[in-house]
Enzyme design. Structure first.
Site, mmCIF file in Angstrom:
data_model
loop_
_atom_site.group_PDB
_atom_site.id
_atom_site.type_symbol
_atom_site.label_atom_id
_atom_site.label_comp_id
_atom_site.label_asym_id
_atom_site.label_seq_id
_atom_site.Cartn_x
_atom_site.Cartn_y
_atom_site.Cartn_z
ATOM 1 N N PRO A 2 0.819 -1.217 0.000
ATOM 2 C CA PRO A 2 0.000 0.000 0.000
ATOM 3 C C PRO A 2 0.857 1.274 0.000
ATOM 4 C CG PRO A 2 -0.686 -1.512 1.730
ATOM 5 C CD PRO A 2 0.633 -2.002 1.206
ATOM 6 N N GLU A 3 0.743 2.034 -1.077
ATOM 7 C CA GLU A 3 1.355 3.357 -1.156
ATOM 8 C C GLU A 3 0.208 4.358 -1.311
ATOM 9 O OE1 GLU A 3 4.597 3.403 -3.996
ATOM 10 O OE2 GLU A 3 4.920 1.258 -3.758
ATOM 11 N N ARG A 110 1.399 -9.648 8.265
ATOM 12 C CA ARG A 110 2.739 -9.444 8.823
ATOM 13 C C ARG A 110 2.766 -8.535 10.049
ATOM 14 N NH1 ARG A 110 6.360 -9.137 3.279
ATOM 15 N NH2 ARG A 110 5.207 -10.787 2.294
#
Length: 284
Positions: A2-3, A110
DNA sequence: GTGATAACCTGGGTGC
DNA sequence: TGCACCCAGGTTATCA
């Protein structure tokens, strides 16, 4: 990963569904999400408060609740927000229930994602200003501003683009795409980028991010939108992850090298290597 | 002050 | 087939 475009995609989906709704229940299943604060400290103040809006700064998603309470959500590498996802959805770290019966999950295999509560506009501004530089879609994002920021810097331009304190929202994918579009080698020293190149790079960053938003983000691995659907920008990459393909411009080879500690894709015909740059090839 | 690197974390890929 | 190891990367802390 995700950017800016991925976060903006989710923000645009959240707004029509949840603005005006009230949080009525929550469960944080992984205390690490709010560390060093406790989950109750971060989420309990939002219960019973109407949602006023969803905003974005860089890669931060900002949930604005009544009385200027702001929940900052960062997806980091593998975080996703899912609306009405099935019960038992794996890796659910936080779960929010709303007064209309719908729910929202923060899912993150994560466990790098974070949730942070801030009270008041000034506290929010101070928090973000300490961490984030210019927004790529703001009036302040000019070639001249970038040139001034980079003056004297010997860091590679790739590292410059990834530095959130300078430019907010660019990650590994969009840095590669913008550098290819502007024909600048990732290892060129930021302080040695010419005025003409800054003009090209400024436009290339905006173009790459806009294309990413239009495609509802890139889903190489984990990113999913609010409904669990994949974005499609990965199908429109010009350079990133295309080491097995020829360059779309010249047909030459695309190399994967190490730049700014990240796997970086470059066509050294279209993006000429600066004199003296030391290449560290990557095989995977 | 600047730039490089390690650590956090875990699923998936690779090699033996 | 199963195991061990490596890699991915956003951010922060630490080191040179």
């Amino acid at each position: 990963m995700p950017e800016l475009p991925e976060v903006e995609t989710v923000r645009r989906q959240l707004e029509p569904r949840l603005v005006g709704r009230t949080l009525v229940a929550y469960a944080v299943r992984d205390a690490r999400w709010t560390e060093p604060r406790s989950p109750n400290e971060v989420v309990a103040p939002l219960v019973g408060r109407r949602i006023e809006g969803f905003h974005r700064r860089g890669k931060y998603l900002i949930w604005e609740a009544e009385d200027e309470l702001f929940l900052l959500i960062h997806l980091r590498m593998t975080g996703n927000l899912l609306y009405d996802a099935p019960e038992g959805t794996l890796y659910t770290r936080a779960h929010f229930g709303f007064d209309d019966g719908h729910d929202l999950r923060f899912v993150d295999p994560r466990r790098f994602g974070t949730g942070w509560l801030l009270a008041g506009q000034s506290e929010l501004d101070a928090y973000l200003d300490a961490r984030l530089g210019v927004e790529p879609f703001s009036d302040g994002f000019t070639a001249e501003h970038l040139r001034r920021l980079a003056r004297g810097s010997r860091a590679p331009i790739k590292a410059f683009l990834l530095d959130q304190k300078r430019i907010a929202g660019i990650g590994n994918i969009y840095a590669d795409e913008a550098l290819f579009r502007s024909r600048i080698h990732p290892l060129r020293q930021a302080g040695r980028v010419t005025t003409a190149q800054w003009e090209l790079l400024r436009d290339a960053v905006v173009d790459a991010l806009s294309a990413g938003i239009d495609a509802r983000g890139a889903s190489i691995d984990d990113f999913r939108d609010l409904d669990g659907a994949r974005g499609s920008f990965q199908d429109r990459f010009l350079i990133h992850r295309r080491a097995d393909d020829g360059c779309l411009e010249c047909g030459g080879p695309i190399r994967k090298i190490l730049a700014a500690g990240r796997g970086t894709y470059v066509c050294e015909h279209c993006q000429p290597r600066p004199r003296g740059a030391r290449i560290v090839p990557m095989t995977r």
